[in-house]
Write a protein that holds these residues in place. Sequence first.
Motif, mmCIF file in Angstrom:
data_model
loop_
_atom_site.group_PDB
_atom_site.id
_atom_site.type_symbol
_atom_site.label_atom_id
_atom_site.label_comp_id
_atom_site.label_asym_id
_atom_site.label_seq_id
_atom_site.Cartn_x
_atom_site.Cartn_y
_atom_site.Cartn_z
ATOM 1 N N UNK A 188 0.800 -1.216 0.000
ATOM 2 C CA UNK A 188 0.000 0.000 0.000
ATOM 3 C C UNK A 188 0.834 1.266 0.000
ATOM 4 N N UNK A 189 2.144 1.132 -0.198
ATOM 5 C CA UNK A 189 3.044 2.283 -0.142
ATOM 6 C C UNK A 189 3.676 2.546 -1.512
ATOM 7 N N UNK A 190 4.048 3.803 -1.708
ATOM 8 C CA UNK A 190 4.818 4.214 -2.888
ATOM 9 C C UNK A 190 6.278 4.338 -2.476
ATOM 10 N N UNK A 191 7.151 4.021 -3.397
ATOM 11 C CA UNK A 191 8.581 4.045 -3.070
ATOM 12 C C UNK A 191 9.091 5.480 -2.957
ATOM 13 N N UNK A 192 9.729 5.750 -1.810
ATOM 14 C CA UNK A 192 10.400 7.023 -1.558
ATOM 15 C C UNK A 192 11.773 6.720 -0.996
ATOM 16 N N UNK A 193 12.583 7.743 -0.871
ATOM 17 C CA UNK A 193 13.908 7.555 -0.275
ATOM 18 C C UNK A 193 13.785 7.043 1.151
ATOM 19 N N UNK A 194 12.853 7.626 1.886
ATOM 20 C CA UNK A 194 12.650 7.213 3.278
ATOM 21 C C UNK A 194 12.171 5.774 3.373
ATOM 22 N N UNK A 195 11.248 5.396 2.504
ATOM 23 C CA UNK A 195 10.773 4.019 2.537
ATOM 24 C C UNK A 195 11.904 3.046 2.214
ATOM 25 N N UNK A 196 12.739 3.376 1.243
ATOM 26 C CA UNK A 196 13.869 2.515 0.898
ATOM 27 C C UNK A 196 14.760 2.292 2.109
ATOM 28 N N UNK A 197 15.020 3.360 2.846
ATOM 29 C CA UNK A 197 15.841 3.223 4.049
ATOM 30 C C UNK A 197 15.169 2.326 5.079
ATOM 31 N N UNK A 198 13.888 2.568 5.322
ATOM 32 C CA UNK A 198 13.167 1.783 6.320
ATOM 33 C C UNK A 198 13.135 0.301 5.952
ATOM 34 N N UNK A 199 12.942 0.006 4.665
ATOM 35 C CA UNK A 199 12.892 -1.387 4.232
ATOM 36 C C UNK A 199 14.233 -2.081 4.464
ATOM 37 N N UNK A 200 15.323 -1.412 4.151
ATOM 38 C CA UNK A 200 16.647 -2.009 4.369
ATOM 39 C C UNK A 200 16.935 -2.177 5.854
ATOM 40 N N UNK A 201 16.613 -1.173 6.653
ATOM 41 C CA UNK A 201 16.775 -1.304 8.104
ATOM 42 C C UNK A 201 15.959 -2.480 8.633
ATOM 43 N N UNK A 202 14.731 -2.612 8.126
ATOM 44 C CA UNK A 202 13.858 -3.689 8.588
ATOM 45 C C UNK A 202 14.429 -5.059 8.247
ATOM 46 N N UNK A 203 15.069 -5.194 7.077
ATOM 47 C CA UNK A 203 15.669 -6.476 6.691
ATOM 48 C C UNK A 203 16.825 -6.826 7.620
ATOM 49 N N UNK A 204 17.644 -5.830 7.955
ATOM 50 C CA UNK A 204 18.755 -6.065 8.888
ATOM 51 C C UNK A 204 18.216 -6.486 10.251
ATOM 52 N N UNK A 205 17.204 -5.752 10.710
ATOM 53 C CA UNK A 205 16.643 -6.067 12.022
ATOM 54 C C UNK A 205 15.973 -7.446 12.013
ATOM 55 N N UNK A 206 15.253 -7.770 10.944
ATOM 56 C CA UNK A 206 14.591 -9.071 10.857
ATOM 57 C C UNK A 206 15.607 -10.209 10.908
ATOM 58 N N UNK A 207 16.750 -10.046 10.235
ATOM 59 C CA UNK A 207 17.779 -11.082 10.253
ATOM 60 C C UNK A 207 18.270 -11.330 11.677
ATOM 61 N N UNK A 208 18.496 -10.262 12.414
ATOM 62 C CA UNK A 208 18.939 -10.410 13.813
ATOM 63 C C UNK A 208 17.843 -11.019 14.672
ATOM 64 N N UNK A 209 16.609 -10.586 14.453
ATOM 65 C CA UNK A 209 15.491 -11.070 15.260
ATOM 66 C C UNK A 209 15.253 -12.557 15.030
ATOM 67 N N UNK A 210 15.268 -12.989 13.761
ATOM 68 C CA UNK A 210 15.083 -14.405 13.461
ATOM 69 C C UNK A 210 16.254 -15.244 13.949
ATOM 70 N N UNK A 211 17.448 -14.691 13.874
ATOM 71 C CA UNK A 211 18.619 -15.424 14.335
ATOM 72 C C UNK A 211 18.563 -15.634 15.838
ATOM 73 N N UNK A 212 18.016 -14.654 16.556
ATOM 74 C CA UNK A 212 17.850 -14.806 18.001
ATOM 75 C C UNK A 212 16.789 -15.854 18.326
ATOM 76 N N UNK A 213 15.788 -15.975 17.448
ATOM 77 C CA UNK A 213 14.707 -16.918 17.680
ATOM 78 C C UNK A 213 15.068 -18.341 17.246
ATOM 79 N N UNK A 214 15.992 -18.475 16.282
ATOM 80 C CA UNK A 214 16.367 -19.793 15.767
ATOM 81 C C UNK A 214 17.890 -19.870 15.710
ATOM 82 N N UNK A 215 18.451 -20.610 16.652
ATOM 83 C CA UNK A 215 19.906 -20.615 16.814
ATOM 84 C C UNK A 215 20.642 -21.297 15.669
#
Length: 327
Positions: A188-215
């Motif tokens: 539901x979003x249009x691509x902006x510079x800010x959204x691009x940043x948030x998406x990349x940050x979210x991928x980094x955070x998701x990797x850490x979060x999943x790694x903490x949940x699954x050793x």
Amino acid sequence: MTLLRILGRLANEADAVLALGIAVVVGILGITSVASEAVTGNAVLVTLGVLSLSILRDRWRRAEMTEEIVETLRGMDGVAAEMARANTVLAQATVALGEQSLAQIRSRRESVAEELARARENTGRWLFRGGTGTYIRAVTLPELIRRARLERRPLNVRLEILDPTDLTVCDRYARFRRSVSELPDGTGEIWTTERTQLESYATIFAACWYQAMYSLLDVRIGLATTMGIFRCDMSDDRLVITQDDGPAMVVPRQSFLYASYETELRTSLDQARPVHLDKADGIALSAEPTVDEVLRLFDALDVPLVVSHDLIPQIVAKAIRPKNPYS
């Protein structure tokens, strides 16, 4: 043997026939004492001379034949070389045709999703290079972990995404995505510079979060400062190359192109700026991460948050409750 063939052979061997004739005639004359010893001796010399000429002629013929054979063999070497080159070209063409027959094009979105789903089956690794990893975070990573957890096996994930701290590449990527489609995607979003940043940050955070949940999850992330227009997803048995909503190319493992792309993806990741996820081992992440947890995590990873802290809840939501951009 016909008379003509006999006469032809006698003509070809005229010197030998002449020597034989002289020898026979002189022998008969000598036996009958018709010819004197001097005549007989001279006749013998003539016969020997004719035989010498015959021997020399045979040697000349053999020399000429040897030269002809050598020249023929040299010509055959050239032909053999040409045949070898032709076989090489034929082999290359066969490989190229084989590659074309192995690689498949998928044009509908459902077909692309099905190929990605097949790629996730029974794979112990995943290599990705693309934009911000939105689909990786929304579908691929959760599904890979779900399957690995059910089978209690390790999972290796390698991701190369855009550097969220590089405003130039994030802006370039957003402008490119808007030029392809001005309409919002499945989020539901249009691509902006800010959204691009948030998406990349979210991928980094998701990797850490999943790694903490699954050793048993081992993740490596590289941040790129240049963008491409293709996304590459590679599993144990296939490579899927996609571009937004366009067609996808599916390359099976037995293809030469698969091995080449694996080298390309690994080399590209090695050149990207690494995110040292091991530095986040001491950061506790809850099932519903707080703003403070996010701040501590990115501070430990040495990845500055160059967006407003008011947007951190969006990063968390995109990381653990992502929307499928292609739904």
